[in-house]
Write a protein that holds these residues in place. Structure first.
Motif, PDB file in Angstrom:
ATOM      1  N   GLU A 140       0.801  -1.228   0.000  1.00 40.83           N
ATOM      2  CA  GLU A 140       0.000   0.000   0.000  1.00 40.83           C
ATOM      3  C   GLU A 140       0.833   1.276   0.000  1.00 40.83           C
ATOM      4  N   ASN A 141       2.069   1.212   0.490  1.00 42.22           N
ATOM      5  CA  ASN A 141       2.880   2.427   0.644  1.00 42.22           C
ATOM      6  C   ASN A 141       4.083   2.436  -0.289  1.00 42.22           C
ATOM      7  N   THR A 142       4.589   3.622  -0.554  1.00 43.96           N
ATOM      8  CA  THR A 142       5.793   3.759  -1.368  1.00 43.96           C
ATOM      9  C   THR A 142       7.037   3.428  -0.555  1.00 43.96           C
ATOM     10  N   ILE A 143       7.055   3.850   0.708  1.00 46.87           N
ATOM     11  CA  ILE A 143       8.170   3.552   1.605  1.00 46.87           C
ATOM     12  C   ILE A 143       7.621   2.832   2.833  1.00 46.87           C
ATOM     13  N   THR A 144       8.256   1.736   3.210  1.00 41.61           N
ATOM     14  CA  THR A 144       7.825   0.963   4.376  1.00 41.61           C
ATOM     15  C   THR A 144       9.016   0.660   5.265  1.00 41.61           C
ATOM     16  N   PHE A 145       8.821   0.860   6.569  1.00 45.13           N
ATOM     17  CA  PHE A 145       9.826   0.496   7.569  1.00 45.13           C
ATOM     18  C   PHE A 145       9.373  -0.780   8.271  1.00 45.13           C
ATOM     19  N   GLY A 146      10.290  -1.725   8.442  1.00 44.01           N
ATOM     20  CA  GLY A 146      10.038  -2.930   9.221  1.00 44.01           C
ATOM     21  C   GLY A 146      11.047  -2.985  10.351  1.00 44.01           C
ATOM     22  N   VAL A 147      10.588  -2.749  11.572  1.00 43.09           N
ATOM     23  CA  VAL A 147      11.488  -2.643  12.721  1.00 43.09           C
ATOM     24  C   VAL A 147      11.143  -3.733  13.731  1.00 43.09           C
ATOM     25  N   ALA A 153      19.274  -1.443   8.756  1.00 41.09           N
ATOM     26  CA  ALA A 153      19.241   0.019   8.732  1.00 41.09           C
ATOM     27  C   ALA A 153      19.561   0.651  10.081  1.00 41.09           C
ATOM     28  N   GLN A 154      19.519  -0.144  11.162  1.00 42.73           N
ATOM     29  CA  GLN A 154      19.877   0.405  12.468  1.00 42.73           C
ATOM     30  C   GLN A 154      21.329   0.865  12.497  1.00 42.73           C
ATOM     31  N   ASN A 155      22.143   0.385  11.546  1.00 37.38           N
ATOM     32  CA  ASN A 155      23.563   0.738  11.508  1.00 37.38           C
ATOM     33  C   ASN A 155      23.871   1.863  10.524  1.00 37.38           C
ATOM     34  N   THR A 156      22.835   2.586  10.109  1.00 38.16           N
ATOM     35  CA  THR A 156      23.061   3.785   9.310  1.00 38.16           C
ATOM     36  C   THR A 156      23.146   4.996  10.231  1.00 38.16           C
ATOM     37  N   SER A 157      23.889   5.985   9.799  1.00 34.91           N
ATOM     38  CA  SER A 157      23.887   7.276  10.497  1.00 34.91           C
ATOM     39  C   SER A 157      22.679   8.066   9.996  1.00 34.91           C
ATOM     40  N   PRO A 158      22.258   9.101  10.713  1.00 39.17           N
ATOM     41  CA  PRO A 158      21.156   9.935  10.207  1.00 39.17           C
ATOM     42  C   PRO A 158      21.432  10.488   8.816  1.00 39.17           C
ATOM     43  N   VAL A 194      11.898  -0.389   0.974  1.00 35.86           N
ATOM     44  CA  VAL A 194      11.633  -1.050   2.245  1.00 35.86           C
ATOM     45  C   VAL A 194      12.902  -0.939   3.086  1.00 35.86           C
ATOM     46  N   ILE A 195      12.744  -0.461   4.307  1.00 40.30           N
ATOM     47  CA  ILE A 195      13.870  -0.284   5.223  1.00 40.30           C
ATOM     48  C   ILE A 195      13.661  -1.191   6.413  1.00 40.30           C
ATOM     49  N   THR A 196      14.603  -2.085   6.672  1.00 40.61           N
ATOM     50  CA  THR A 196      14.450  -3.025   7.774  1.00 40.61           C
ATOM     51  C   THR A 196      15.585  -2.878   8.775  1.00 40.61           C
ATOM     52  N   GLY A 197      15.300  -3.171  10.037  1.00 44.16           N
ATOM     53  CA  GLY A 197      16.350  -3.097  11.048  1.00 44.16           C
ATOM     54  C   GLY A 197      15.863  -3.501  12.422  1.00 44.16           C
ATOM     55  N   ASP A 198      16.821  -3.715  13.303  1.00 44.56           N
ATOM     56  CA  ASP A 198      16.568  -4.116  14.692  1.00 44.56           C
ATOM     57  C   ASP A 198      17.309  -3.145  15.596  1.00 44.56           C
ATOM     58  N   VAL A 199      16.566  -2.293  16.286  1.00 46.12           N
ATOM     59  CA  VAL A 199      17.202  -1.234  17.082  1.00 46.12           C
ATOM     60  C   VAL A 199      17.877  -1.772  18.340  1.00 46.12           C
ATOM     61  N   THR A 200      17.734  -3.065  18.614  1.00 41.32           N
ATOM     62  CA  THR A 200      18.452  -3.655  19.754  1.00 41.32           C
ATOM     63  C   THR A 200      19.807  -4.215  19.330  1.00 41.32           C
ATOM     64  N   GLN A 201      20.129  -4.121  18.036  1.00 37.05           N
ATOM     65  CA  GLN A 201      21.401  -4.646  17.542  1.00 37.05           C
ATOM     66  C   GLN A 201      22.170  -3.583  16.765  1.00 37.05           C
ATOM     67  N   ARG A 248      22.773   5.954  20.024  1.00 40.30           N
ATOM     68  CA  ARG A 248      21.729   6.980  20.006  1.00 40.30           C
ATOM     69  C   ARG A 248      21.660   7.689  18.661  1.00 40.30           C
ATOM     70  N   LYS A 249      22.717   7.567  17.850  1.00 44.37           N
ATOM     71  CA  LYS A 249      22.770   8.261  16.565  1.00 44.37           C
ATOM     72  C   LYS A 249      22.446   7.320  15.407  1.00 44.37           C
ATOM     73  N   SER A 250      21.541   6.388  15.634  1.00 44.15           N
ATOM     74  CA  SER A 250      21.111   5.483  14.572  1.00 44.15           C
ATOM     75  C   SER A 250      20.145   6.204  13.641  1.00 44.15           C
ATOM     76  N   GLY A 251      20.418   6.115  12.331  1.00 45.44           N
ATOM     77  CA  GLY A 251      19.542   6.754  11.361  1.00 45.44           C
ATOM     78  C   GLY A 251      18.153   6.148  11.343  1.00 45.44           C
ATOM     79  N   LEU A 252      18.043   4.865  11.699  1.00 44.88           N
ATOM     80  CA  LEU A 252      16.739   4.215  11.726  1.00 44.88           C
ATOM     81  C   LEU A 252      15.868   4.785  12.835  1.00 44.88           C
ATOM     82  N   ILE A 253      16.438   4.918  14.019  1.00 45.85           N
ATOM     83  CA  ILE A 253      15.680   5.460  15.153  1.00 45.85           C
ATOM     84  C   ILE A 253      15.178   6.862  14.828  1.00 45.85           C
ATOM     85  N   GLU A 254      16.053   7.687  14.258  1.00 49.40           N
ATOM     86  CA  GLU A 254      15.665   9.057  13.920  1.00 49.40           C
ATOM     87  C   GLU A 254      14.598   9.082  12.835  1.00 49.40           C
TER      88      GLU A 254
END
Length: 326
Positions: free
Chosen positions: A125-132, A235-240, A257-264, A271-277
């Protein structure tokens, strides 16, 4: 003590429900503290009122899965049990309807949890999707399946899979070969998913034509990605800055589609993970879907789910103690 009965006229469905050596029904009895007795086509549940109601709901859901022709696995039983009491049994039974795509070996890829179903619907349904979410929830695998489906349907002309090689740094210099050879180990999970979907021979053919590209995130800079299905993994390992760079590569008639695990997070400063931001910044932007998985969506070995849950509980307790001291 309460009793409740179900009548199942198809003995194959009963055999499917019980599983090899009755492993499925034994798990259900242990988890819900009920006794399951079969006499011919009758299945009788005996136990406390609340437990019997939960067991009845779970078995009814599992039988509907059997009626659709799918084998009932221990993994499915555990998932149905984890959702007991959440009024979602009908939705769970319908998970097996349809499929995303067929692998090179003839296996139909389907969502196995409601979280996974919501995720693939969001991608559609969406153009951009995050899977966290945690490891083992199928974030990358399902994204690749959706990409292959779109490619086979000629909705896009190219599949691009990328991930940051944050572990690279100085270590890459000690590995033999050119840059592509050095980053290949970090891209291996993406290769594995594509091999399963397409087969190694077809993958090599499409890659040679340029229809499939697997590359480190640094290769995305300066490009506009039109007519493409683009997946950013880990994606949790990208910078903002990297995340913004990637998102602004979006071209016409493309999906991301952007996927990542903010616990890894492997960055020096988590704190400077691009995914979290990005999840915070883009949560209210139209045509962007943000999906969060839980330990209930883990579809690997049972212990993976238990490990994820244990770590979540540990981190919650640690944060609570930290706030109490503060």
């Amino acid at each position: 003590m309460a009793e409740k009965s179900l009548v199942v006229t198809n003995m194959n469905h009963i055999l499917n429900l019980f599983g090899n050596y009755d492993e499925n029904i034994k798990l259900l009895q242990d988890e819900l503290n009920v006794r399951v007795v079969t006499r011919g086509s009758d299945i009788k549940l005996i136990g406390a009122d609340a437990d019997v109601e939960k067991a009845y709901s779970c078995i009814s859901s599992l039988l509907r899965i059997a009626e659709k022709g799918d084998d009932i696995t221990l993994q499915q039983v555990r998932y149905v049990l984890s959702m007991a009491g959440e009024s979602a049994q009908e939705e769970i039974a319908n998970l097996s309807d349809g499929g995303i795509c067929v692998t090179s070996g003839g296996k139909i890829i389907k969502p196995k949890t409601l979280g996974q179903k919501k995720y693939i619907d969001s991608i559609a349904e969406n153009t951009i999707t995050f899977g966290v979410g945690p490891a083992g929830t199928g974030k990358t695998f399902l994204a690749v399946a959706m990409a292959v489906r779109a490619f086979r349907a000629h909705e896009i002309n190219k599949i691009i899979l990328t991930r940051p090689a944050v572990e690279a740094g100085e270590k890459l210099g000690f590995l033999p070969g050119d840059l592509q050879t050095k980053v290949d180990p970090y891209l291996r999970p993406l290769y594995d998913a594509l091999f399963e979907m397409l087969g190694a021979e077809s993958f090599a053919k499409y890659q040679e034509r340029g229809s499939i590209e697997v590359a480190p995130l640094a290769y995305m800079r300066g490009r506009t990605l039109d007519e493409a299905f683009v997946i950013l993994d880990e994606a949790q390992n990208t910078s903002p800055e990297q995340m913004k760079m990637f998102l602004t590569r979006l071209g016409f008639n493309s999906k991301m589609v952007i996927t990542g695990d903010v616990t890894q997070i492997d960055l020096p400063d988590p704190r400077k993970s691009g995914l979290i931001e990005a999840v915070k910044v883009l949560k209210n932007v139209k045509d962007i879907g943000i999906n969060h998985f839980s330990e209930k969506d883990v579809v690997r070995h049972r212990l993976v789910q238990d490990i994820v849950k244990a770590y979540e509980q540990y981190n919650t307790e640690r944060m609570r103690k930290h706030h109490e001291k503060a």
